[in-house]
Scaffold this motif. Structure first.
Motif, PDB file in Angstrom:
ATOM      1  N   THR A 117      -4.688  -5.812  -9.888  1.00  0.00           N
ATOM      2  CA  THR A 117      -5.142  -6.457 -11.125  1.00  0.00           C
ATOM      3  C   THR A 117      -4.382  -7.751 -11.368  1.00  0.00           C
ATOM      4  O   THR A 117      -4.982  -8.772 -11.720  1.00  0.00           O
ATOM      5  CB  THR A 117      -4.976  -5.496 -12.320  1.00  0.00           C
ATOM      6  OG1 THR A 117      -5.745  -4.314 -12.071  1.00  0.00           O
ATOM      7  CG2 THR A 117      -5.436  -6.137 -13.615  1.00  0.00           C
ATOM      8  N   HIS A 118      -3.069  -7.730 -11.169  1.00  0.00           N
ATOM      9  CA  HIS A 118      -2.259  -8.936 -11.362  1.00  0.00           C
ATOM     10  C   HIS A 118      -2.680 -10.048 -10.402  1.00  0.00           C
ATOM     11  O   HIS A 118      -2.858 -11.201 -10.811  1.00  0.00           O
ATOM     12  CB  HIS A 118      -0.774  -8.609 -11.177  1.00  0.00           C
ATOM     13  CG  HIS A 118       0.116  -9.798 -11.291  1.00  0.00           C
ATOM     14  ND1 HIS A 118       0.365 -10.420 -12.495  1.00  0.00           N
ATOM     15  CD2 HIS A 118       0.787 -10.501 -10.345  1.00  0.00           C
ATOM     16  CE1 HIS A 118       1.163 -11.456 -12.288  1.00  0.00           C
ATOM     17  NE2 HIS A 118       1.436 -11.527 -10.996  1.00  0.00           N
ATOM     18  N   GLU A 119      -2.836  -9.713  -9.136  1.00  0.00           N
ATOM     19  CA  GLU A 119      -3.259 -10.704  -8.137  1.00  0.00           C
ATOM     20  C   GLU A 119      -4.642 -11.255  -8.464  1.00  0.00           C
ATOM     21  O   GLU A 119      -4.904 -12.454  -8.320  1.00  0.00           O
ATOM     22  CB  GLU A 119      -3.247 -10.101  -6.732  1.00  0.00           C
ATOM     23  CG  GLU A 119      -1.876  -9.786  -6.206  1.00  0.00           C
ATOM     24  CD  GLU A 119      -1.016 -11.030  -6.016  1.00  0.00           C
ATOM     25  OE1 GLU A 119      -1.533 -12.036  -5.497  1.00  0.00           O
ATOM     26  OE2 GLU A 119       0.166 -10.987  -6.397  1.00  0.00           O
ATOM     27  N   GLN A 120      -5.541 -10.408  -8.904  1.00  0.00           N
ATOM     28  CA  GLN A 120      -6.893 -10.831  -9.251  1.00  0.00           C
ATOM     29  C   GLN A 120      -6.870 -11.763 -10.471  1.00  0.00           C
ATOM     30  O   GLN A 120      -7.590 -12.763 -10.502  1.00  0.00           O
ATOM     31  CB  GLN A 120      -7.773  -9.617  -9.523  1.00  0.00           C
ATOM     32  CG  GLN A 120      -9.236  -9.951  -9.681  1.00  0.00           C
ATOM     33  CD  GLN A 120     -10.095  -8.698  -9.793  1.00  0.00           C
ATOM     34  OE1 GLN A 120      -9.602  -7.587  -9.916  1.00  0.00           O
ATOM     35  NE2 GLN A 120     -11.391  -8.899  -9.759  1.00  0.00           N
TER      36      GLN A 120
ATOM     37  N   VAL B 283       0.844  -1.185   0.000  1.00  0.00           N
ATOM     38  CA  VAL B 283       0.000   0.000   0.000  1.00  0.00           C
ATOM     39  C   VAL B 283       0.885   1.243   0.000  1.00  0.00           C
ATOM     40  O   VAL B 283       1.784   1.382   0.817  1.00  0.00           O
ATOM     41  CB  VAL B 283      -0.931   0.003   1.231  1.00  0.00           C
ATOM     42  CG1 VAL B 283      -1.760   1.274   1.258  1.00  0.00           C
ATOM     43  CG2 VAL B 283      -1.813  -1.229   1.221  1.00  0.00           C
ATOM     44  N   VAL B 284       0.649   2.127  -0.949  1.00  0.00           N
ATOM     45  CA  VAL B 284       1.407   3.363  -1.046  1.00  0.00           C
ATOM     46  C   VAL B 284       0.462   4.516  -0.741  1.00  0.00           C
ATOM     47  O   VAL B 284      -0.525   4.703  -1.447  1.00  0.00           O
ATOM     48  CB  VAL B 284       2.013   3.523  -2.463  1.00  0.00           C
ATOM     49  CG1 VAL B 284       2.772   4.829  -2.573  1.00  0.00           C
ATOM     50  CG2 VAL B 284       2.888   2.335  -2.797  1.00  0.00           C
TER      51      VAL B 284
ATOM     52  N   GLU C 233      -2.078  -1.902 -10.614  1.00  0.00           N
ATOM     53  CA  GLU C 233      -1.447  -2.993 -11.343  1.00  0.00           C
ATOM     54  C   GLU C 233      -1.179  -4.197 -10.439  1.00  0.00           C
ATOM     55  O   GLU C 233      -1.289  -5.335 -10.875  1.00  0.00           O
ATOM     56  CB  GLU C 233      -0.167  -2.548 -12.061  1.00  0.00           C
ATOM     57  CG  GLU C 233       0.934  -2.002 -11.180  1.00  0.00           C
ATOM     58  CD  GLU C 233       0.820  -0.496 -10.902  1.00  0.00           C
ATOM     59  OE1 GLU C 233       1.723   0.025 -10.239  1.00  0.00           O
ATOM     60  OE2 GLU C 233      -0.142   0.139 -11.331  1.00  0.00           O
ATOM     61  N   ILE C 234      -0.869  -3.965  -9.173  1.00  0.00           N
ATOM     62  CA  ILE C 234      -0.665  -5.075  -8.232  1.00  0.00           C
ATOM     63  C   ILE C 234      -1.984  -5.792  -7.994  1.00  0.00           C
ATOM     64  O   ILE C 234      -2.072  -7.016  -8.061  1.00  0.00           O
ATOM     65  CB  ILE C 234      -0.065  -4.578  -6.893  1.00  0.00           C
ATOM     66  CG1 ILE C 234       1.359  -4.084  -7.108  1.00  0.00           C
ATOM     67  CG2 ILE C 234      -0.091  -5.694  -5.847  1.00  0.00           C
ATOM     68  CD1 ILE C 234       1.982  -3.443  -5.881  1.00  0.00           C
TER      69      ILE C 234
END
Length: 144
Positions: free
Chosen positions: A59-62, A48-49, A56-57
């Protein structure tokens, strides 16, 4: 006996064992519907930023979770079962119990791996915690 079965699947060796045992149970019971659930845990704080999870993180994990789920649904359908996949977000125990209630599941099937005492102390077991919240019976497929 069990007409609506909820299988919890994460693509791990334990998850694949649970999928096989759950599919066997569904075939034997002639279940009307078999549901497959993949739960994405909330991302750790390091991802978390400024309070926001980079898209993008997420979406990739999903996408990875959806691939694992689709693979599991395909395996169930190969066994001749009517199967539907579900993707949930959050803590696994809460999501599994909520999904089982929503689907009016008769049985939840999930995998478990025996761990060392230190490991069990460090992180509680999903299967043990689920017993407290489940609205139905649970089959835990145990692997070494």
């Amino acid at each position: 006996m069990y007409q609506t079965i909820l299988l919890c699947y994460d693509g791990t060796r334990e998850g694949r064992q649970a999928l096989r045992e759950g599919a066997d149970m569904a075939v034997r019971c002639r279940a009307q519907k078999t549901h497959l659930l993949a739960v994405m845990r909330l991302l750790p704080a390091v991802a978390v930023v400024d309070g926001v999870i980079p898209q993008e993180i997420f979406t990739h994990e999903q996408e990875l979770a959806r691939e694992i789920l689709d693979e599991g649904v395909a395996k169930l359908r190969e066994r001749g079962l009517e199967a539907e996949g579900h993707l949930a977000f959050g803590e696994p125990v809460e999501q599994i119990a909520a999904t089982a209630r929503h689907l009016r599941a008769d049985l939840i099937v999930l995998g478990h791996r025996n761990r060392s005492r230190l490991s069990m102390w460090w992180r509680s077991s999903v299967s043990a915690s689920l017993v407290e919240q489940a609205p139905c019976s649970i089959l835990v497929a145990v692997t070494d």
